[in-house]
Design an enzyme around this catalytic site. Structure first.
Site: not given
Lengths: 343, 343, 343, 343
Positions: B145-148, B150
């Protein structure tokens, strides 16, 4: 009531003029500038009003003779130099700059990167005008900084009642671009800000010492805070997201925190506490409101407090008018009826 | 190399199609959809290309017969249901959804608010494809996932080398609106997002468990993290601002942290470590880069790590192509040469 | 003065409520809705005010019994159906919808793509409330559309004094997204609007017939106009850029045009004529002002007139309050003191 | 192919560097600057690439010795002064500035408000590089301006085939802020642009004469055009909305116009003609495409043509690379495969 505004070319000064020009207790506004071209300063009002605005050259004696109070919306350094003249005459000043907010001249020098012009004694005569917490006031009111206002409003009940670990506070704050001022810089060029989000002055922002000074008055053993400032691609609005470890270890943590916020702000007309929600900028922009929400995480024992203001209103000109109302005993909301824009 | 894309109407699927359509090792792209109106799906490509794009009805057997690999850019639930068919045939899948990222079906159920369709055994065959840290891979790659992405990229060296207190991590992350998907909702209406900044899913975001799962692989005694997600008024870009207490108490903290980041990312083509600066979104948007900056505060002993990505590139379609390159042994940067837009 | 507002969930209704809640001559606001869930409607005011707002079920008799006037901020079709009940009782209505703006039911049917519910006779009782040009008024005031207001204000002096070729008018108008309403649609998704500019309803916008109707009253031989509408990536603000061939062929064209604008708007508190400059949206957004600039090109003999308004203020709720003030004989600026935001 | 870029600190130069750094026929890029601090110029590339970029002092002889072609992305005045040195040596130049676009030095002086440095004879050696219409080329290619490109592409078929009244053209064009350049000015401060739309240089824009010059080559009796330029609150993207009276008076007007556009652009890889729709900025931003839509109004006999480009791509660096490809006989799309961003 005749009021003087010194410094009207910046954002805070412009909004201040707008607010005072519609204030029910203000009969006359006199604008003063140290700039040579009075005409040029007057022209900036052309597009706001159909009336002509008169701009006068700065003259301390004339200001005191012709007005009941003076607002200063000038850059750092100006009021520091002038403060003693007005103070010696007990002429009321509401100062939107940071010059007399810190009681320690050395702190001023460190955080503002300029010589402190004011003695420790003079500084002690100034009132730090965080309006919801002002007990008594003096003739010299230092209007708080925008980041300081949002942060202190969000932390006050928890620090005052020691519901949090005083060494655990982390503030992740973000502001719209008006907070950076009107001066041209690469950082405020449209192409640099639009579709971007950037951090600046990490742990270096000049509002940190006034936050610490006030927190230490509420809790002398307050520890240092971590303070991040970010630039949002919006004009107005400031959010302080505050993290702190909760000390209470009971099942009632939520109730305890809620009660603390309610007790502190229940009768404050410009503070709205959200029960089960987090405020966004829209909730306050255009108004003098502070909106505060919070959420406790039982897994990490951290409470997240979210405090939002319009940086030009409660964070500058609006709070200045609120200080004006308090000082002269007017209705606290006079001239500040403007609701949030929302849309 | 013939590639299948299943699900092209969302943002990730569209960007994925754009990247693959220019990939030097891709000779044919076949688009599959479960939607009845194939024509309508094909039309969305009209405005991107002068060539006609053919869209086919979804058929697992046909996909395996006509392609070498399949990318899924489908909503939660789709690949969960289909995974075993492809796995049983050892047909390589790169899955942009969250369906096979978590090894524990109960965690999926809790965070995704839907029944887990996949058995624990099947889940164990999937590789969590955080490309900079993938040792060996399987036929089923769960794209992070994107938040994961970063957050993990920013924390990896410090957690792996235990330079921080594992119980002290607070993440204040913000994303552009494409992260919220294309589906219509009040929260993504222009008037609600523009000139605003809001928080959502505080400590509830479904990327939290995959972050914890990966951190615990790096440090089994990793404690829970505090996780805030905010919606920026921008299209693309994601910043994770990470706070953690540094354990080392030496004068060399800065050097130790710098060395850890350098050692981890020195030879990684898509990671840029900033020496004395904090990255902004602009530094990466449009590209597959992760940019990381950090600052240690000796007063609070907290290190602030700032990790930025383009949520549709490194946070979705870009990393999917990187996984594709790694799996088939192509040059890691193939098809991903696109520089940041910056302007 | 007790006022009813019917329809408060849209943008115009919300701004109308904000304006009336601060109007010096309004003592009571009653909100009516046809929606079943009164509570849900009331909740939208929670975040604007600390006071509780009471929402009542729609009931024509009750509205007339308990109020002195009713504002309708409802979608097309609602007031058309209800108009006659109120008119029969000579109860004053200020209608923000387009239902009674056109005197010809067939035109309504053509441009609004729905059956006309109102007879030609009933329509003839309504006043088209373009406030700067209203001579006498009736009990039913049809508040003009936003595009119509900006366009008519810009054209009025030139058409009335026939300074332009009546067959040469081209209007290139652009509006912020609030003009498209609150309803969810792909066209108003943040990702579709941000960093974009698009045209819509070219020569099809439903405000065209009310513009033509008014222009023909000023000049019966007025020819058709070309009308383009564009969607700006801003919330509020509308600019009509108007092109027309000037008929006068003298060296004094500039003076003649200037004199026409001055004569028409000199004593109008909400109109500002710029002498040598073109207005931008900022000059008016947040206020009820119309700002007009113009430039004559001696090479092409075309005059470019630029007319800007805030589409929710002068283009909707602000002009509705102005109509309210005119109808009841209040000061024209009552409740409309709000200055432009500018910043 | 070794290429020189002179001037890389502006937006066009930066994008040009990005494009050339991924161009399949470019083996070496040498960057030249007249600025003293070479290091500072080099640093601006730090954040785009992990590779070090070498910047050299400007030296005409060295440029010709070490490169096969030179691109100039310099402000007005620079290439005017230098042109003859390179021309005398038949060294190919692609000039993104306006210095050699106009064949008449007096026109340059009038519209650029500076002395023309180049003789009429030298000017006659330059090719106006509107790529879709270049028949033969010379060693000196004057890359067209952004407004000129969009306007000329939209008007070409109609003017060439005289389908419109040549005295009736009105152009209402709008551009993103990168079109205004990187230099700091109040007009490009974030707070002045955001939530605003403003007009500038009405009938004064320096791209007007190059548009007229080209139109007159296509139709010597072409009359003057009305030309409005507006500033959109976006970074990139330019729309020219063009109005013209159609001369044909047949029922087949739509077919005639469609056929003209098809015939002109059918085999042009970077032009997309929309059949029944109007293009928005999103359709092209990030790519080198021009998208054109049109709509004929039988009531006014006016055709509205909408032509959109990315002002930094087809409007500057992209077309420069297209000129480079044409001059050296490379595939016209080499280095320009980048699709529109759309999201």
């Amino acid at each position: 009531m005749k009021v003087a505004i010194v410094g009207v070319t910046g954002y805070s000064g412009t909004v201040l003029w707008q607010l005072l020009s519609q204030h029910p207790n203000v009969t006359e506004i006199n604008i003063y500038t140290t700039q040579a071209d009075l005409e040029a300063v007057a022209q900036q009002f052309d597009w706001q009003t159909k009336q002509t605005v008169r701009v006068l050259p700065f003259d301390a004696g004339q200001i005191m003779a012709d007005n009941d109070v003076a607002f200063f919306a000038t850059p750092a350094g100006v009021t520091g130099e002038l403060a003693e003249t007005f103070m010696a005459n007990h002429f009321p000043i509401i100062d939107l700059s940071g010059d007399l907010r810190l009681q320690d001249p050395k702190a001023y020098q460190k955080w503002y990167h300029r010589a402190a012009e004011v003695s420790r004694e003079t500084l002690s005569y100034a009132t730090y005008g965080l309006t919801e917490f002002t007990a008594t006031t003096t003739d010299y009111i230092a209007n708080p900084g925008c980041y300081a206002t949002a942060t202190l409003m969000g932390l006050a009940p928890l620090v005052q009642e020691r519901l949090i670990d005083l060494d655990s506070v982390i503030v992740d704050a973000k502001s719209g671009v008006t907070g950076a001022g009107k001066k041209l810089s690469q950082a405020t060029h449209y192409v640099d800000v639009d579709e971007n989000f950037s951090l600046y002055k990490l742990n270096q922002h000049q509002h940190i010492p006034e936050i610490m000074q006030q927190l230490k008055q509420w809790a002398p053993d307050m520890g240092p805070i971590q303070f991040t400032t970010g630039l949002l691609p919006v004009k107005r609005g400031l959010m302080a997201t505050i993290y702190a470890k909760v000390t209470a270890d009971s099942a009632d943590v939520n109730e305890i925190i809620a009660a603390a916020f309610q007790a502190t702000y229940m009768d404050k007309p410009f503070v709205k506490i959200l029960a089960n929600d987090m405020p966004d900028l829209r909730l306050v922009v255009g108004s003098n409101m502070t909106a505060i929400g919070w959420s406790y995480n039982p897994v990490t024992h951290i409470v997240t407090i979210v405090s939002v203001i319009d940086n030009l209103m409660k964070g500058a000109a609006g709070q200045a008018v609120q200080n004006f109302n308090q000082y002269f005993g007017f209705d606290e909301t006079a001239g500040l009826a403007q609701l949030p824009l929302m849309i």
